[in-house]
Motif scaffolding. Structure first.
Motif, PDB file in Angstrom:
ATOM      1  N   GLY A  38      24.321  12.778  84.148  1.00  0.00           N
ATOM      2  CA  GLY A  38      23.107  12.089  84.551  1.00  0.00           C
ATOM      3  C   GLY A  38      22.041  12.163  83.463  1.00  0.00           C
ATOM      4  N   ALA A  39      21.146  11.204  83.470  1.00  0.00           N
ATOM      5  CA  ALA A  39      20.107  11.121  82.441  1.00  0.00           C
ATOM      6  C   ALA A  39      18.779  11.636  82.982  1.00  0.00           C
ATOM      7  CB  ALA A  39      19.949   9.676  81.981  1.00  0.00           C
ATOM      8  N   SER A  40      17.937  12.117  82.076  1.00  0.00           N
ATOM      9  CA  SER A  40      16.621  12.624  82.437  1.00  0.00           C
ATOM     10  C   SER A  40      15.682  11.472  82.791  1.00  0.00           C
ATOM     11  CB  SER A  40      16.026  13.417  81.272  1.00  0.00           C
ATOM     12  OG  SER A  40      15.728  12.547  80.193  1.00  0.00           O
ATOM     13  N   ARG A  41      14.542  11.827  83.372  1.00  0.00           N
ATOM     14  CA  ARG A  41      13.510  10.821  83.688  1.00  0.00           C
ATOM     15  C   ARG A  41      13.099  10.079  82.420  1.00  0.00           C
ATOM     16  NH1 ARG A  41       7.928  11.382  83.157  1.00  0.00           N
ATOM     17  NH2 ARG A  41       6.679   9.862  84.361  1.00  0.00           N
ATOM     18  N   GLU A  42      12.838  10.820  81.335  1.00  0.00           N
ATOM     19  CA  GLU A  42      12.410  10.196  80.089  1.00  0.00           C
ATOM     20  C   GLU A  42      13.486   9.260  79.529  1.00  0.00           C
ATOM     21  OE1 GLU A  42       9.978  13.679  80.878  1.00  0.00           O
ATOM     22  OE2 GLU A  42      12.149  13.422  80.771  1.00  0.00           O
ATOM     23  N   HIS A  43      14.714   9.704  79.626  1.00  0.00           N
ATOM     24  CA  HIS A  43      15.833   8.884  79.149  1.00  0.00           C
ATOM     25  C   HIS A  43      15.873   7.556  79.899  1.00  0.00           C
ATOM     26  CE1 HIS A  43      19.966   7.577  78.464  1.00  0.00           C
ATOM     27  NE2 HIS A  43      20.087   8.473  77.511  1.00  0.00           N
ATOM     28  N   ASN A  44      15.750   7.612  81.220  1.00  0.00           N
ATOM     29  CA  ASN A  44      15.783   6.397  82.021  1.00  0.00           C
ATOM     30  C   ASN A  44      14.590   5.488  81.737  1.00  0.00           C
ATOM     31  OD1 ASN A  44      18.179   6.416  83.761  1.00  0.00           O
ATOM     32  ND2 ASN A  44      17.341   8.307  84.578  1.00  0.00           N
ATOM     33  N   TYR A 184       7.295   3.554  74.169  1.00  0.00           N
ATOM     34  CA  TYR A 184       6.988   4.892  74.685  1.00  0.00           C
ATOM     35  C   TYR A 184       5.775   4.907  75.622  1.00  0.00           C
ATOM     36  CZ  TYR A 184      10.219   7.040  71.328  1.00  0.00           C
ATOM     37  OH  TYR A 184      11.345   7.427  70.622  1.00  0.00           O
ATOM     38  N   ALA A 185       5.395   3.757  76.154  1.00  0.00           N
ATOM     39  CA  ALA A 185       4.151   3.646  76.921  1.00  0.00           C
ATOM     40  C   ALA A 185       4.076   4.606  78.102  1.00  0.00           C
ATOM     41  CB  ALA A 185       3.966   2.207  77.403  1.00  0.00           C
ATOM     42  N   LYS A 186       5.197   4.897  78.754  1.00  0.00           N
ATOM     43  CA  LYS A 186       5.187   5.753  79.943  1.00  0.00           C
ATOM     44  C   LYS A 186       5.668   7.181  79.671  1.00  0.00           C
ATOM     45  CE  LYS A 186       5.707   2.027  83.324  1.00  0.00           C
ATOM     46  NZ  LYS A 186       4.361   2.247  83.916  1.00  0.00           N
ATOM     47  N   ILE A 187       5.855   7.501  78.399  1.00  0.00           N
ATOM     48  CA  ILE A 187       6.369   8.823  78.048  1.00  0.00           C
ATOM     49  C   ILE A 187       5.217   9.740  77.637  1.00  0.00           C
ATOM     50  CG2 ILE A 187       7.949  10.117  76.576  1.00  0.00           C
ATOM     51  CD1 ILE A 187       9.327   8.152  78.449  1.00  0.00           C
ATOM     52  N   GLU A 188       5.171  10.935  78.218  1.00  0.00           N
ATOM     53  CA  GLU A 188       4.170  11.929  77.852  1.00  0.00           C
ATOM     54  C   GLU A 188       4.825  12.972  76.955  1.00  0.00           C
ATOM     55  OE1 GLU A 188       2.460  13.554  81.339  1.00  0.00           O
ATOM     56  OE2 GLU A 188       1.663  11.641  82.071  1.00  0.00           O
ATOM     57  N   PHE A 189       4.161  13.266  75.824  1.00  0.00           N
ATOM     58  CA  PHE A 189       4.686  14.219  74.863  1.00  0.00           C
ATOM     59  C   PHE A 189       3.836  15.486  74.857  1.00  0.00           C
ATOM     60  CE2 PHE A 189       5.740  10.015  73.124  1.00  0.00           C
ATOM     61  CZ  PHE A 189       7.117  10.130  73.065  1.00  0.00           C
TER      62      PHE A 189
END
Length: 204
Positions: A38-44, A184-189
């Protein structure tokens, strides 16, 4: 103690029959099926964002964009696999009339995960390069804004990179530019998202 029986090798036809009736996706290579984790939230989120950005950029063009449910076959090696995003602007060719195994991808995108990064960079890329139509390979980090873009040249593969949210990647073979700020608009780093060591362009 009884010895273990050798596992039965599956033919491609047997694999496809099982796979089409299975809820879990599997890669197939040399008679064996390998379950995909399964893939992570960020991956999806990244895979969805990439598909959407490319689809919107190619709207009105004779191109098709597929998400991770489109199986790709490498005819020369027999690998069946599921890239995160696949694009073709050629007339799509499929293995059979199920239309679920693409033979002529032009662009393949993989979102990197800890468990698959080595394979995506190594043996998987090596096999993708056997596909005649294959022109562009993008490796997308989910840990920081960073996209690596390999482009087929007459004498090898040219690597270009975008390493921050102000950067972009141009995919000339399909006439599309990806802005990292959109991807990457919805990705938090985490706060430490500085560039990794090494940069530039090289031929492999």
């Amino acid at each position: 103690m009884a010895s273990a029986l050798p596992q039965k090798r599956l033919s491609p036809e047997e694999y496809l029959a099982i796979e089409r009736d299975c809820e879990t996706r599997h890669q197939y290579y040399r008679g064996e099926m390998f379950a995909m984790s399964g893939a992570s939230r960020e991956h999806n989120l990244l895979a969805t964002s990439l598909s959407a950005e490319i689809y919107n950029a190619l709207r009105g063009k004779p191109c098709e964009v597929y998400s991770s449910d489109m199986r790709v076959k490498v005819p020369t090696t027999g690998l069946y696999t599921y890239p995160d995003v696949v694009v073709t602007c050629e007339k799509p060719r499929f293995e059979d009339d199920h239309f679920d195994t693409l033979l002529n991808p032009q662009v393949v995108i993989e979102v990197l995960s800890d468990s698959t990064e080595s394979y995506d960079r190594g043996r998987k890329f090596e096999q993708y390069r056997e596909i005649e139509s294959f022109r562009d390979y993008l490796l997308v980090s989910q840990k920081r804004p960073h996209i690596e873009h390999y482009t087929r040249q007459e004498d090898g593969w040219l690597l270009t990179e975008a390493r921050d949210l102000s950067g972009s990647i141009s995919i000339a073979s399909i006439g599309c530019t990806l802005k990292l700020a959109d991807v990457y608009a919805k990705i938090e780093f985490p706060e430490d998202t500085g560039p990794e060591e090494g940069s530039g362009i090289f031929r492999s």
